[in-house]
Motif scaffolding. Structure first.
Motif, PDB file in Angstrom:
ATOM      1  N   ALA A 167      41.387  97.811   8.828  1.00 23.05           N
ATOM      2  CA  ALA A 167      41.781  96.532   8.227  1.00 23.05           C
ATOM      3  C   ALA A 167      41.689  95.396   9.243  1.00 23.05           C
ATOM      4  O   ALA A 167      41.226  94.291   8.920  1.00 23.05           O
ATOM      5  CB  ALA A 167      43.203  96.638   7.671  1.00 23.05           C
ATOM      6  N   ARG A 168      42.113  95.670  10.485  1.00 21.52           N
ATOM      7  CA  ARG A 168      42.056  94.632  11.524  1.00 21.52           C
ATOM      8  C   ARG A 168      40.623  94.244  11.837  1.00 21.52           C
ATOM      9  O   ARG A 168      40.284  93.066  11.917  1.00 21.52           O
ATOM     10  CB  ARG A 168      42.762  95.129  12.799  1.00 21.52           C
ATOM     11  CG  ARG A 168      42.582  94.187  13.995  1.00 21.52           C
ATOM     12  CD  ARG A 168      43.282  94.672  15.262  1.00 21.52           C
ATOM     13  NE  ARG A 168      42.903  95.995  15.712  1.00 21.52           N
ATOM     14  CZ  ARG A 168      41.736  96.287  16.321  1.00 21.52           C
ATOM     15  NH1 ARG A 168      40.823  95.349  16.528  1.00 21.52           N
ATOM     16  NH2 ARG A 168      41.488  97.515  16.712  1.00 21.52           N
ATOM     17  N   ARG A 169      39.764  95.248  11.995  1.00 19.90           N
ATOM     18  CA  ARG A 169      38.362  94.961  12.314  1.00 19.90           C
ATOM     19  C   ARG A 169      37.681  94.177  11.186  1.00 19.90           C
ATOM     20  O   ARG A 169      36.869  93.279  11.426  1.00 19.90           O
ATOM     21  CB  ARG A 169      37.613  96.262  12.606  1.00 19.90           C
ATOM     22  CG  ARG A 169      38.027  96.967  13.918  1.00 19.90           C
ATOM     23  CD  ARG A 169      37.363  96.350  15.149  1.00 19.90           C
ATOM     24  NE  ARG A 169      35.921  96.288  14.995  1.00 19.90           N
ATOM     25  CZ  ARG A 169      35.083  97.273  15.290  1.00 19.90           C
ATOM     26  NH1 ARG A 169      35.545  98.402  15.806  1.00 19.90           N
ATOM     27  NH2 ARG A 169      33.792  97.138  15.113  1.00 19.90           N
TER      28      ARG A 169
ATOM     29  N   GLU B 124      38.979  90.620  11.271  1.00 25.20           N
ATOM     30  CA  GLU B 124      38.374  89.866  12.372  1.00 25.20           C
ATOM     31  C   GLU B 124      36.965  89.383  12.005  1.00 25.20           C
ATOM     32  O   GLU B 124      36.499  88.365  12.513  1.00 25.20           O
ATOM     33  CB  GLU B 124      38.301  90.738  13.638  1.00 25.20           C
ATOM     34  CG  GLU B 124      39.648  90.918  14.337  1.00 25.20           C
ATOM     35  CD  GLU B 124      39.631  92.006  15.408  1.00 25.20           C
ATOM     36  OE1 GLU B 124      40.696  92.234  16.001  1.00 25.20           O
ATOM     37  OE2 GLU B 124      38.567  92.629  15.632  1.00 25.20           O
ATOM     38  N   ALA B 125      36.296  90.126  11.140  1.00 20.99           N
ATOM     39  CA  ALA B 125      34.916  89.795  10.763  1.00 20.99           C
ATOM     40  C   ALA B 125      34.843  88.984   9.462  1.00 20.99           C
ATOM     41  O   ALA B 125      33.760  88.760   8.923  1.00 20.99           O
ATOM     42  CB  ALA B 125      34.105  91.083  10.611  1.00 20.99           C
ATOM     43  N   ARG B 126      36.000  88.570   8.993  1.00 25.93           N
ATOM     44  CA  ARG B 126      36.087  87.920   7.687  1.00 25.93           C
ATOM     45  C   ARG B 126      35.101  86.751   7.529  1.00 25.93           C
ATOM     46  O   ARG B 126      34.367  86.665   6.548  1.00 25.93           O
ATOM     47  CB  ARG B 126      37.528  87.440   7.550  1.00 25.93           C
ATOM     48  CG  ARG B 126      37.953  86.976   6.217  1.00 25.93           C
ATOM     49  CD  ARG B 126      39.442  86.610   6.344  1.00 25.93           C
ATOM     50  NE  ARG B 126      39.857  85.890   5.183  1.00 25.93           N
ATOM     51  CZ  ARG B 126      40.901  86.249   4.419  1.00 25.93           C
ATOM     52  NH1 ARG B 126      41.614  87.281   4.730  1.00 25.93           N
ATOM     53  NH2 ARG B 126      41.204  85.542   3.372  1.00 25.93           N
TER      54      ARG B 126
ATOM     55  N   ALA C  35      30.309  97.869   5.922  1.00 19.67           N
ATOM     56  CA  ALA C  35      30.340  99.336   6.023  1.00 19.67           C
ATOM     57  C   ALA C  35      30.183  99.770   7.478  1.00 19.67           C
ATOM     58  O   ALA C  35      30.863 100.699   7.939  1.00 19.67           O
ATOM     59  CB  ALA C  35      29.242  99.951   5.155  1.00 19.67           C
ATOM     60  N   ALA C  36      29.306  99.091   8.216  1.00 18.24           N
ATOM     61  CA  ALA C  36      29.120  99.434   9.630  1.00 18.24           C
ATOM     62  C   ALA C  36      30.407  99.170  10.418  1.00 18.24           C
ATOM     63  O   ALA C  36      30.747  99.924  11.344  1.00 18.24           O
ATOM     64  CB  ALA C  36      27.953  98.638  10.217  1.00 18.24           C
ATOM     65  N   ILE C  37      31.133  98.118  10.037  1.00 23.79           N
ATOM     66  CA  ILE C  37      32.420  97.833  10.692  1.00 23.79           C
ATOM     67  C   ILE C  37      33.436  98.922  10.364  1.00 23.79           C
ATOM     68  O   ILE C  37      34.155  99.405  11.243  1.00 23.79           O
ATOM     69  CB  ILE C  37      32.957  96.443  10.263  1.00 23.79           C
ATOM     70  CG1 ILE C  37      32.047  95.339  10.802  1.00 23.79           C
ATOM     71  CG2 ILE C  37      34.398  96.250  10.743  1.00 23.79           C
ATOM     72  CD1 ILE C  37      32.313  93.970  10.189  1.00 23.79           C
TER      73      ILE C  37
END
Ligand SMILES: [Mg+2]
Length: 222
Positions: free
Chosen positions: A17-19, A22-24, A200-202
């Motif tokens: 969820a954090r990652r 961060e990429a939002r 998906a990669a994240i």
């Protein structure tokens, strides 16, 4: 043998969820180029809901595998966009494969990733090359299968999966979308990374990161 408890699975989901959060903005920008720019927000909200509900269930005594169907329902309820039913199906399939496990083995994490990808594939009916999240999950699942066949350890398998997912994500830049909203753009989708493959990669790399953290906390044991 060291096991992954429900509380640790919540921490793993929290890392995802954090990652994603961060990429939002990055995901919104990618989606804005070929879609409706909601992918960053929807994915972030979906995984935030997953963490909240999984945490509540773990505190109430749920086993690790019990958190997966809960995650499916949370994600579906929180995400009205295309990704909602896809990740929900993925969590359902992962939950089916691990049903009854109060704690997970390290290897069960690979089963979790495979179930997630296979559930998404079955629901979305996309195959690698369609310029979707399957362009990240497909290569990742092949990497996991190959790593398991060669008895690689779980950390190495997740590392290979994360790298394969990132390469698959990058390859979507040269693909024409044939599924989802971006398919309407035809060849104008060329030159853009698919936002679903990027998220998906994240997700996959976050699972790798979270497992590394668990392993480090064990102080090098396993
Ligand atoms: Mg969108």
């Amino acid at each position: 043998m060291t096991r992954i408890t429900a509380e640790q699975l919540v921490e793993i989901l929290r890392t995802v969820a954090r990652r994603i959060d961060e990429a939002r903005e990055h995901l919104a920008d990618l989606d804005g180029a070929i879609g409706d720019a909601d992918h960053g927000r929807t994915m972030s909200e979906g995984f935030a809901a997953v963490v909240r509900d999984a945490q509540d269930a773990a505190h109430a005594g749920a086993g690790a595998a019990d958190l997966l169907p809960i995650a499916a329902r949370s994600f579906l309820d929180a995400v009205g966009a295309t990704a909602g039913p896809l990740y929900a199906s993925g969590f359902q399939e992962a939950g089916r494969r691990l049903a009854g496990r109060a704690e997970l083995s390290d290897g069960d994490l690979l089963t979790l990733v495979a179930g997630l990808g296979d559930g998404i594939a079955r629901r979305g009916k996309a195959v690698p090359g369609d310029k979707t999240m399957m362009d990240a999950f497909g290569p990742a699942l092949r990497a996991i299968a190959a790593a398991e066949a060669s008895d690689a350890d779980v950390g190495a398998a997740l590392g290979l999966a994360a790298r394969a997912a990132a390469e698959g994500r990058d390859a979507t830049r040269t693909m024409v979308a044939s599924k989802g909203r971006a398919a309407r753009l035809g060849t104008r989708s060329l030159g853009h990374v698919d936002p679903g493959a990027a998220s998906a990669a994240i997700v996959i790399d976050a699972l790798r990161e979270a497992f590394e953290a668990i392993r480090a906390a064990r102080g090098g044991r396993g």
